[in-house]
Design a protein around this motif. Sequence first.
Motif, mmCIF file in Angstrom:
data_model
loop_
_atom_site.group_PDB
_atom_site.id
_atom_site.type_symbol
_atom_site.label_atom_id
_atom_site.label_comp_id
_atom_site.label_asym_id
_atom_site.label_seq_id
_atom_site.Cartn_x
_atom_site.Cartn_y
_atom_site.Cartn_z
ATOM 1 N N UNK A 1 0.804 -1.241 0.000
ATOM 2 C CA UNK A 1 0.000 0.000 0.000
ATOM 3 C C UNK A 1 0.826 1.276 0.000
ATOM 4 N N UNK A 2 2.109 1.209 -0.223
ATOM 5 C CA UNK A 2 2.951 2.386 -0.336
ATOM 6 C C UNK A 2 3.563 2.871 0.965
ATOM 7 N N UNK A 3 3.394 2.144 2.050
ATOM 8 C CA UNK A 3 3.901 2.564 3.366
ATOM 9 C C UNK A 3 5.243 1.909 3.670
ATOM 10 N N UNK A 4 5.830 2.358 4.799
ATOM 11 C CA UNK A 4 7.122 1.821 5.249
ATOM 12 C C UNK A 4 6.978 1.316 6.685
ATOM 13 N N UNK A 5 7.707 0.259 6.990
ATOM 14 C CA UNK A 5 7.787 -0.250 8.359
ATOM 15 C C UNK A 5 9.132 0.196 8.924
ATOM 16 N N UNK A 6 9.126 1.382 9.532
ATOM 17 C CA UNK A 6 10.386 1.968 9.988
ATOM 18 C C UNK A 6 11.030 1.162 11.106
ATOM 19 N N UNK A 7 10.249 0.373 11.825
ATOM 20 C CA UNK A 7 10.819 -0.417 12.909
ATOM 21 C C UNK A 7 11.593 -1.627 12.373
ATOM 22 N N UNK A 8 11.380 -1.941 11.110
ATOM 23 C CA UNK A 8 12.060 -3.113 10.525
ATOM 24 C C UNK A 8 12.731 -2.731 9.209
ATOM 25 N N UNK A 9 13.340 -1.535 9.173
ATOM 26 C CA UNK A 9 13.984 -1.072 7.940
ATOM 27 C C UNK A 9 15.203 -1.919 7.580
ATOM 28 N N UNK A 10 15.812 -2.581 8.539
ATOM 29 C CA UNK A 10 16.987 -3.394 8.228
ATOM 30 C C UNK A 10 16.623 -4.600 7.351
ATOM 31 N N UNK A 11 15.403 -5.081 7.514
ATOM 32 C CA UNK A 11 14.953 -6.219 6.705
ATOM 33 C C UNK A 11 14.052 -5.792 5.545
ATOM 34 N N UNK A 12 13.849 -4.454 5.430
ATOM 35 C CA UNK A 12 12.956 -3.936 4.391
ATOM 36 C C UNK A 12 13.697 -3.872 3.048
#
Length: 275
Positions: free
Chosen positions: A194-205
């Motif tokens: 949906x175009x969002x980011x999971x900033x808490x898991x950016x290392x695996x993003x």
Amino acid sequence: MDEFRLVLIIAGALGIAALLWHGLYSLRRQQGGAIGGKEKPLAEIYKEQKGRDRDDDGFDNLGVGQVRTVAGAAEEPQAAERQEPSFSALDDHEPEQVEFQLDEPAKQQAADEQPVELVSETEPEPEEEVLAEPEQVLILTVVAAPGDDLLGAELLPSLLTLGFKFGDMGIFHRHQDSSGQGKVVFSLANMVKPGTFDVDNMESFKTPGVSLFMTLPNAGEPTQSFNMMLNAAQKLARELKGQVLDDTRSVLTNQKIRHYQERIREFERKRLIVS
């Protein structure tokens, strides 16, 4: 001449003597006795008082006590004891206190004591300008090299360096101030729904690409905002070894950049005509 003066002196002395006699006579009549007369002796006073009728307490009908002799001296007549009036009847009936109805003055006083609201003389803060509904959206996309992805561990530091701030809708925003203050001039979203980011898991993003977009009208000066967005897209592409695409998902060219700039100028011209 001397005989006449002597006659006047004798006549004046007689006149003065006559005035003195008349004054003494008048004073004697007022005091009830002759001036220079002898007072009655104590014996006669004692006889007179003894002959009067007296009650059991030794007082006569005039309220005068008997004459007593103490150490050879006569005591003064005792005055009749005066009976003080009694106030017991008044003490038993205390006066009623009159109650006054002071409700209305009390209300008025309470109203007068109400604090007066002071009108602030400070100028009201200007209302925040509300942007109109977006009429146009300008989009630039940064994609990874063919067969690769943009890694979150590399993407996040680059975004922070460019002044992006994670915020509303779960995406990153670039504000007028690089510290994250001021209005949003353009934003960055994930290319994948949906175009969002999971900033808490950016290392695996990881993602195949990100899209930068701005709206017209814009919170900042439109041409300046577009140039900032273009520079951010090009820096991301260099750092992440990707490339910049236009709104048709074609490689961005100088001709396309000029086309974007022309769209902005035309939009501004129409706004000036309408206003």
